[in-house]
Design an enzyme around this catalytic site. Structure first.
Site, PDB file in Angstrom:
ATOM      1  N   SER A 130       8.590  -2.227  -7.635  1.00 48.52           N
ATOM      2  CA  SER A 130       8.260  -2.375  -9.061  1.00 48.52           C
ATOM      3  C   SER A 130       9.547  -2.095  -9.842  1.00 48.52           C
ATOM      4  CB  SER A 130       7.193  -1.322  -9.430  1.00 48.52           C
ATOM      5  OG  SER A 130       7.071  -1.194 -10.826  1.00 48.52           O
TER       6      SER A 130
ATOM      7  N   TYR B 115       3.641   7.117  -9.457  1.00 45.88           N
ATOM      8  CA  TYR B 115       3.903   5.682  -9.279  1.00 45.88           C
ATOM      9  C   TYR B 115       5.405   5.444  -9.189  1.00 45.88           C
ATOM     10  CZ  TYR B 115       3.322   0.637  -9.812  1.00 45.88           C
ATOM     11  OH  TYR B 115       3.335  -0.729  -9.607  1.00 45.88           O
TER      12      TYR B 115
HETATM   13  P1  NAD Z   1      -4.317  -5.208  -8.111  1.00 41.99           P
HETATM   14  O1  NAD Z   1      -4.930  -3.909  -8.429  1.00 41.99           O
HETATM   15  O2  NAD Z   1      -4.764  -6.450  -8.801  1.00 41.99           O
HETATM   16  O3  NAD Z   1      -4.423  -5.484  -6.530  1.00 41.99           O
HETATM   17  C1  NAD Z   1      -4.109  -4.495  -5.606  1.00 41.99           C
HETATM   18  C2  NAD Z   1      -4.936  -4.750  -4.361  1.00 41.99           C
HETATM   19  O4  NAD Z   1      -4.591  -3.732  -3.400  1.00 41.99           O
HETATM   20  C3  NAD Z   1      -6.448  -4.654  -4.599  1.00 41.99           C
HETATM   21  O5  NAD Z   1      -7.114  -5.781  -4.069  1.00 41.99           O
HETATM   22  C4  NAD Z   1      -6.853  -3.377  -3.872  1.00 41.99           C
HETATM   23  O6  NAD Z   1      -8.161  -3.427  -3.327  1.00 41.99           O
HETATM   24  C5  NAD Z   1      -5.796  -3.308  -2.772  1.00 41.99           C
HETATM   25  N1  NAD Z   1      -5.635  -1.948  -2.255  1.00 41.99           N
HETATM   26  C6  NAD Z   1      -5.624  -0.770  -2.948  1.00 41.99           C
HETATM   27  N2  NAD Z   1      -5.510   0.257  -2.099  1.00 41.99           N
HETATM   28  C7  NAD Z   1      -5.449  -0.273  -0.850  1.00 41.99           C
HETATM   29  C8  NAD Z   1      -5.328   0.292   0.447  1.00 41.99           C
HETATM   30  N3  NAD Z   1      -5.275   1.622   0.633  1.00 41.99           N
HETATM   31  N4  NAD Z   1      -5.276  -0.544   1.510  1.00 41.99           N
HETATM   32  C9  NAD Z   1      -5.333  -1.890   1.334  1.00 41.99           C
HETATM   33  N5  NAD Z   1      -5.473  -2.483   0.145  1.00 41.99           N
HETATM   34  C10 NAD Z   1      -5.521  -1.673  -0.942  1.00 41.99           C
HETATM   35  O7  NAD Z   1      -2.752  -4.967  -8.304  1.00 41.99           O
HETATM   36  P2  NAD Z   1      -1.534  -5.968  -8.543  1.00 41.99           P
HETATM   37  O8  NAD Z   1      -1.160  -5.849  -9.947  1.00 41.99           O
HETATM   38  O9  NAD Z   1      -1.784  -7.288  -7.939  1.00 41.99           O
HETATM   39  O10 NAD Z   1      -0.410  -5.193  -7.719  1.00 41.99           O
HETATM   40  C11 NAD Z   1       0.022  -5.589  -6.429  1.00 41.99           C
HETATM   41  C12 NAD Z   1       1.275  -4.797  -6.086  1.00 41.99           C
HETATM   42  O11 NAD Z   1       2.291  -5.090  -7.036  1.00 41.99           O
HETATM   43  C13 NAD Z   1       1.088  -3.284  -6.110  1.00 41.99           C
HETATM   44  O12 NAD Z   1       1.830  -2.689  -5.060  1.00 41.99           O
HETATM   45  C14 NAD Z   1       1.638  -2.895  -7.456  1.00 41.99           C
HETATM   46  O13 NAD Z   1       2.082  -1.564  -7.481  1.00 41.99           O
HETATM   47  C15 NAD Z   1       2.775  -3.883  -7.591  1.00 41.99           C
HETATM   48  N6  NAD Z   1       3.170  -4.114  -8.975  1.00 41.99           N
HETATM   49  C16 NAD Z   1       2.292  -4.585  -9.889  1.00 41.99           C
HETATM   50  C17 NAD Z   1       2.709  -4.762 -11.188  1.00 41.99           C
HETATM   51  C18 NAD Z   1       1.802  -5.307 -12.275  1.00 41.99           C
HETATM   52  O14 NAD Z   1       2.179  -5.249 -13.450  1.00 41.99           O
HETATM   53  N7  NAD Z   1       0.633  -5.835 -11.962  1.00 41.99           N
HETATM   54  C19 NAD Z   1       4.025  -4.457 -11.562  1.00 41.99           C
HETATM   55  C20 NAD Z   1       4.891  -3.971 -10.590  1.00 41.99           C
HETATM   56  C21 NAD Z   1       4.455  -3.802  -9.291  1.00 41.99           C
END
Ligand code: NAD
Length: 251
Positions: free
Chosen positions: A145, A157
């Site tokens: 991130s 985080y």
């Molecule tokens: P999201 O919440 O839409 O999806 C995350 C998915 O991970 C969900 O389907 C959830 O069920 C699954 N998950 C959670 N805990 C888990 C576990 N212990 N084992 C397996 N699966 C698990 O989130 P997103 O926004 O799509 O984020 C995806 C990745 O990108 C994450 O690592 C997040 O930190 C990173 N990220 C997101 C953003 C953003 O703005 N959305 C920004 C930077 C980084």
């Protein structure tokens, strides 16, 4: 993605039942990959698989909790058992909990972020690399991130994502000469359920203003970076935290 084909390749994606993971699974499938869709929540992962199959793609769902070693070992074994190889992995599952000042953090909640975001990436790489070493090649992308590069407020985080960058760099140094490239993506705010709550609470314009490009990103913009990093087009790129952040880190 134009110009990049994943025909005959196998890609594994964790956290693929929602957001960035789902969109990336769909993008890999559209580019010809056989996709192992994984998530801790079966319903989301199964919907992703249905959507891929409806578009004529190939995918299976394997439930896994990335924070649990036996679960991750089983996930990678199922991928190999089904498709016989593992060319690409996007270790994407992650959680974002709590936004309190440091002294107010509950230790268990703090550690839960590390269990999923950091230990999860470690465990996935541990079992993926084992198979990739045996087959002599592989490409891994981890989900960090912008909070993996600079402080974004939330204690756990930010720290857990900095650790993902550290794991990525260390794995790249250890394995790149043996055919395995390891990179990570550092997204800014992306329109997924993870940030939707903040948007719903009226913080949309504040979040947009964090990005010089003037908007929130879309999941496909991260997916395209992941597909490029996993492809031969990125054959000399390893150990790199790639910002997909509308310029947020350039400030
Ligand atoms: P999201 O919440 O839409 O999806 C995350 C998915 O991970 C969900 O389907 C959830 O069920 C699954 N998950 C959670 N805990 C888990 C576990 N212990 N084992 C397996 N699966 C698990 O989130 P997103 O926004 O799509 O984020 C995806 C990745 O990108 C994450 O690592 C997040 O930190 C990173 N990220 C997101 C953003 C953003 O703005 N959305 C920004 C930077 C980084």
């Amino acid at each position: 993605m134009p110009g990049i084909s994943y025909s005959d390749k196998v890609a594994l994606i964790t956290g693929a039942g929602s957001g960035i993971g789902r969109t990336t699974a769909q993008a890999f499938a559209a580019a010809g990959a056989k996709v192992v869709v994984s998530d801790i929540v079966p319903v989301g992962g199964e919907v992703t698989v249905e959507q891929i199959r409806a578009e004529g793609g190939e995918a299976i769902f394997v439930a896994a909790d990335v924070a649990d070693e036996a679960s991750v070992r089983n996930l990678v074994a199922r991928a190999i058992g089904e498709y016989g190889r593992l060319d690409c992995a996007f270790n994407n599952a992650g959680i974002s909990e709590g936004n309190l000042p440091g002294q107010e953090w509950d230790t268990e909640i703090f550690m839960r972020s590390f269990d999923v975001n950091t230990k999860g990436v470690f465990l996935c790489m541990k079992y993926e690399i084992e198979h990739m070493l045996a087959q002599g090649h592989g490409a891994i992308v981890n989900a960090a991130s912008v909070a993996g590069m600079v402080s974004y407020g939330a204690f756990a985080y930010t720290a857990s994502k900095h650790a993902v960058v550290g794991l990525t760099r260390t794995a790249a140094v250890q394995y790149s000469a043996r055919g395995i490239r390891v990179n990570c993506v550092c997204p800014g705010a992306i329109r997924t359920p993870m940030v939707q709550t903040a948007i719903d609470q009226g913080f949309g314009s504040v979040i947009e203003a964090m990005h010089p490009i003037g908007r929130i990103g879309e999941p496909i913009e991260v997916a395209e970076a992941v597909l490029w990093l996993c492809s031969d087009h990125a054959s000399f790129v390893t150990g790199h935290p790639l910002a997909v952040d509308g310029g947020a880190l350039a400030r």
